[in-house]
Write an enzyme that holds these catalytic residues in place. Structure first.
Site, PDB file in Angstrom:
ATOM      1  N   LYS A 127     -65.855  73.916  13.608  1.00 21.30           N
ATOM      2  CA  LYS A 127     -66.147  73.113  14.790  1.00 21.30           C
ATOM      3  C   LYS A 127     -66.285  71.641  14.409  1.00 21.30           C
ATOM      4  O   LYS A 127     -66.909  71.309  13.391  1.00 21.30           O
ATOM      5  CB  LYS A 127     -67.436  73.634  15.429  1.00 21.30           C
ATOM      6  N   SER A 205     -70.229  75.086  23.753  1.00 21.88           N
ATOM      7  CA  SER A 205     -69.471  73.968  23.233  1.00 21.88           C
ATOM      8  C   SER A 205     -68.539  74.333  22.075  1.00 21.88           C
ATOM      9  O   SER A 205     -67.730  73.514  21.636  1.00 21.88           O
ATOM     10  CB  SER A 205     -70.437  72.873  22.755  1.00 21.88           C
ATOM     11  N   SER A 229     -73.892  77.992  23.075  1.00 25.83           N
ATOM     12  CA  SER A 229     -72.618  77.383  22.703  1.00 25.83           C
ATOM     13  C   SER A 229     -71.799  78.154  21.690  1.00 25.83           C
ATOM     14  O   SER A 229     -70.644  77.810  21.436  1.00 25.83           O
ATOM     15  CB  SER A 229     -72.851  75.963  22.182  1.00 25.83           C
TER      16      SER A 229
END
Length: 508
Positions: A127, A205, A229
């Protein structure tokens, strides 16, 4: 094989290849003490035969057995990224040349009888909120559009020390909080799409992570979870993901980092296609690093040794805020059926904390009028915030006595929930009330069943248990256990996965 070409500039999304330099961190120099702490290699139960869709655990075994080379696996994943990313916009930076160089080094090491660790030669992505040495790390904010760190985040360093090969970065909203109704979107790279239905979001996210792992472009990813997330993208993209116990995994090198009024909500954990991978990777990345003050090294037991017949399970179908869709309830019924007869007891019971927590957290996040958000923007040189991140900025702050009163209410709720959990070992509930929302039709703002477990800090994982047939979208259920009992989470989730089939590759 040369690095992959950049995506079309007309899509306002660019792939950047970090300089290889002097062999770009030779593998031998990465063998640190973390390897000795890493999870032991285990046999895989995944029947999948395609390199792109099998578990990381199985792929690691095939590489160690020299049935697949690290170069072969790396090339396959890079080719898959090139094939699907134009539609998904899930990968926003590549380090292809370095990855191929490290794959060659991994194969050469294995030829000499030297295994680098339990992830030897396995390609992965990270990420974009996690810093990566030599690879652009923007955390989705314009002020870091060209920022290249000189050091890996702790979880990245530990994966690489265990032999894994970094392919590139997956998309995230600004500072992991700015996606709004778009799920995973920012002003640097734009929108990420769901691999099961491109008209829908992958949520966020860790939406880039969820999308690329589901699409077969990465063996696994590491995400962050401030209120769901990791778990919401795992649900939306039909894969598995875990938010470990608070303190299990260091957050050093994540932006935003540890510390501050909301320190105890943010946790890091893996996203993968199979539960066995969550167990393997958590065993590699966990433990203190003398950077994150909350990170601690505590035993992580083998989930295969858990006696399911001793487990008391509580479940609930409705958190009294948003009632799940009928197909979400069907997925819950499938999950309950999967463990029926294998556990000591199953009882419908709800702790009742969601409504109270939503009220408290909503006030806390806006308590200083958005000053904490402005500090993040200023610190990282961003003069423009994404619409989702700007939400809540510029409001009126509250007086300090009201703020401290809310902190006391928060901690009282946390204690009451722990007391309720004394009667159970496991909680089973929906992840979200809806499958992944359409970009043109966002779901209600309180559709998640996840953020309450950021308050408690308990380990919580998601496993696919159903499908929303009209849209072809996956539905995941959430498995929660007591603090530092990730082994129990994995054991129950693996049982559900075996019964329902778990991950199913998308048509993309």
């Amino acid at each position: 094989m040369p690095s992959l070409p950049p995506l079309s500039a007309s899509r306002r999304s660019f792939l950047r290849t970090a300089a290889v330099g002097t062999a770009a961190l030779a593998i031998a120099s990465r063998l640190t003490s973390t390897t000795a702490r890493a999870a032991t290699t285990t046999a895989s139960t995944d029947p999948t035969t395609d390199i792109l869709y099998m578990s990381a655990t199985k792929l690691a075994g095939l590489i160690r057995e020299k049935k697949v080379s690290a170069v072969e696996a790396t090339k396959a994943y890079l080719a898959r990224i090139n094939a699907v990313n134009g539609k998904l916009n899930a990968i926003v930076a590549l380090c292809a040349e370095r990855a191929l160089l490290e794959a060659k080094e991994a194969d050469a090491s294995l030829a000499k009888g030297k295994i680098l660790g339990p992830l030897h030669g396995v390609p992965f992505t990270i990420k974009d909120s996690l810093e990566t040495e030599g690879v652009v790390s923007t955390t989705g904010t314009v002020g870091r559009a060209n920022f290249i760190p000189g050091k890996d985040a702790t979880v990245v360093a530990r994966c690489r020390a265990a032999g894994a090969i970094l392919l590139g970065k997956s998309n995230t909203p600004e500072f992991t909080l700015g996606g709004g109704d778009r799920g995973t979107y920012n002003l640097v790279y734009g929108q990420t799409y769901n691999p099961y239905n491109l008209a829908h979001t992958p949520r966020g996210s860790s939406g880039g992570a969820g999308a690329i792992v589901a699409a077969g472009g990465s063996a696994f990813d590491i995400g962050s979870d401030f209120g769901g997330s990791i778990r919401s993208p795992a649900h939306a993209c039909g894969i598995t993901g875990i938010k470990p116990t608070l303190g299990r995994v260091s957050r050093a090198g994540h932006v935003p980092g540890y510390g501050g009024a909301w320190d105890t909500y943010q946790e890091l954990g893996p996203l993968a296609r199979r539960i066995e991978d969550l167990a393997l990777i958590t065993g590699i990345i966990h433990g203190e690093d003398f950077l994150d003050p909350l990170a601690a090294t505590l035993p992580l037991e083998d989930y295969r040794s858990v006696d399911l017949k001793k487990l008391r399970v509580a479940y609930y179908l409705d958190n009294k805020l948003v009632t799940p869709t009928p197909e979400t309830l069907e997925a819950m019924k499938a999950a309950l059926k999967a463990i029926e007869g294998s556990v000591a007891s199953i009882k419908e019971d709800f702790h009742g904390g969601d409504a109270e927590w939503n009220e408290i957290s909503g006030k806390l996040l806006r308590a200083d009028g958005g000053a904490w958000k402005q500090r993040l923007l200023t610190k990282h040189g961003s003069k423009q915030a994404s619409p989702g991140f700007a939400n809540g900025m510029g409001g009126e702050s509250i007086i300090s006595s009201d703020f401290t009163a809310m902190i006391e209410k928060r901690d009282d709720l946390r204690s009451r929930l722990l007391g309720w959990f004394e009667n159970y070992d496991v909680i089973l509930c929906p992840t979200n009330a809806f499958p992944a929302p359409a970009l043109e039709k966002p779901v209600p703002g309180k559709a998640g069943y996840t953020s309450i477990y950021n308050l408690t800090g308990w380990p919580a994982a998601v496993v696919r248990a159903g499908t929303a047939k009209a849209e072809g979208l996956p539905i995941g259920v959430q498995v929660i256990a007591r603090p530092f009992r990730e082994d129990v989470v994995f054991a129950v989730a693996a049982k559900i996965e075996a019964a329902t089939g778990g991950y199913v590759k998308p048509v993309i």
